[in-house]
Design a protein around this motif. Structure first.
Motif: not given
Length: 486
Positions: A436-441, A453-466, A472-478
């Protein structure tokens, strides 16, 4: 005539006798004990309380020249995320390992590579490698607080030959996140003399911690079997600890948790059977319930940080006193444990426990120790990897991720994430992991999903995009201490 009058006069009395007997029989039947609410678990619900429908925000393949092969099948490897280039966006690190000693996967990293979300390769070091047997000893964090993210990792020293169960050919490294170049390297005897075997040895992680009282975490905790080693940002050994309990099912947590339980500004280490202070001092040590697979340090009663220990469902304070114990009947095998505000109708956070080993069954428990409900999650290989996702922001109730599905705390399935195929690969690792990460900031958390095993990374976000809220991305312990599985 007399006979008919007799029947007429006494029939009402007979009816009353029958009614009384019927009520007596009903009262005499023992009442069935009340079952916890099992939730409406079979329905995929549509948003009706502000949760946005999952959107596939980004789909990135591991670049082809970074893939390895098992037979004719390409695979990437285990994944970590972090801003390696300093541009406010996440980048991806993939790694593989060698030396199988347990169940078909590698233990010692021998290949590291980094790339951006658009697939641009930043760097690669090493070659080959197996699928890591478990999420392993690699972390991304600005360990020296210079504003740039580093890679903290084990790496195999090819010049030394030794058994897979030995750390004799392992070096601990800090690498520049943008180039992959080694900045600091250490191989102290405290590390290289470690040996082990079995499930407790298979889970080897590097956890970022604040042991020095700095403004940001600049130290490292490593657990290798019964050994806990602490390092500073220069990879000097600060202290070591060795746990006396080692038997399967009766040993400390495979992956410890770090956090500040006593409010002194430094982190403690919760191993389930022990709590260590920032200087390595034992704060308490006791063999609690069996199967101490998962632990946490998190706010609980009135905001106080507590030590959560999955074995028989324990919650303890910094002195080792019991705040809550569910017991073996409720938690016979505490496989995974997560703490968050899952249910908006219940004050305070709740504890979600996968209470019966590698199974679909979970239970939700309140601060008061009440079992609120039990329900079954979706089928997922290995039945591990559930994760808290603050889909609506940190001030709103969290969702629970499990194997490509988001669940409400009520036990209802919120949404199945789109574009996910049936998982494949070794069931120990061949399933959809979540960071879990606040990728979209925008203050809400995304779910970064991958199957090694499948070599693909997918990122899912809740609608609507904002996009207008992007900061910006701000990482934390999670993110830098992502649990991934217990």
């Amino acid at each position: 005539m007399t006979s008919r009058r007799y029947v007429y006069k006494f029939a009402p009395f007979t009816v009353w006798i029958m009614v009384f007997a019927l009520f007596w029989l009903i009262a005499a039947v023992p009442a069935k004990p009340a079952e916890p609410d099992r939730g409406n678990q079979n329905t995929v619900t549509h948003p009706d309380d502000g949760y946005g429908t999952p959107l596939l925000y980004k789909k990135t393949a591991v670049p082809s020249d970074l893939l390895s092969y098992e037979g004719n099948a390409p695979f990437g490897g285990d994944i970590r995320i972090g801003d390696l280039t300093g541009n406010g966006c996440i980048d991806i690190l993939v790694y593989r390992a060698v030396d199988d000693f347990h169940d078909g996967g590698g233990m010692k990293p021998c290949f590291l590579a980094a790339f951006t979300l658009d697939g641009t390769v930043l760097w690669s070091r090493g070659e080959g490698g197996l699928q890591p047997g478990r999420p392993g000893p690699v972390a991304l964090h600005d360990i020296d607080a210079d504003g740039s993210t580093e890679v903290i990792c084990f790496f195999r020293d090819e010049s030394i030959k030794c058994a897979p169960t030995s750390m004799e050919n392992i070096v601990l490294q800090i690498r520049d996140g943008s180039t992959g170049e080694v900045e600091i390297e250490a191989a102290p005897p405290e590390l290289r003399q470690c040996r082990g075997s079995g499930a407790n040895w298979a889970h080897q992680r590097i956890l970022v911690a604040n042991l020095s009282g700095n403004q940001s975490p600049q130290d490292v905790i490593i657990k290798l079997g019964e050994n806990v080693l602490a390092f500073d940002k220069k990879l000097n050994v600060l202290w070591t600890y060795k746990c006396k309990w080692t038997a399967y099912g009766q040993c400390p947590a495979y992956v410890p948790a770090v956090g500040d339980i006593d409010g002194d500004g430094t982190d403690e280490i919760n191993g389930g059977y022990f709590l260590l202070d920032a200087d390595g001092r034992v704060m308490w040590e006791k063999q609690l319930g069996r199967h101490m697979d998962s632990v946490a340090l998190s706010e609980w009663d009135d905001g106080r940080v507590r030590a959560f220990c999955s074995g028989f469902g324990h919650v303890l304070d910094e002195n080792g006193d019991t705040v809550l114990m569910l017991g073996e009947e409720i938690v016979p095998h505490g496989q995974e444990l997560r703490v968050a505000d899952f249910d908006p109708r219940i004050p305070g956070p709740e504890m979600m426990i996968r209470y019966n080993g590698h199974s679909q069954e979970v239970t939700l428990v309140s601060v008061q120790g009440k079992v609120l409900r039990r329900f079954s999650l979706n089928v997922s290989p290995n039945h591990t990897g559930m994760e808290v996702v603050y889909w609506n922001g940190f001030s709103k109730p969290a969702l629970l991720y499990n194997g490509g599905v988001l669940w409400r705390g009520s036990g209802r399935k919120f949404a199945e994430l789109p574009d996910l195929q049936e998982p494949f690969g070794n069931p120990r690792q061949g399933w959809y992991h979540c960071i879990p990460a606040n990728v979209c900031g925008d203050g809400r958390e995304e779910a970064v999903i991958y199957n090694p095993w499948d070599g693909v990374i997918r990122i899912y976000t809740p609608a609507p995009l904002q996009p207008e809220k992007y900061t910006g991305y701000h990482p934390g312990p999670r993110q830098y201490n992502a649990r991934l599985m217990d």
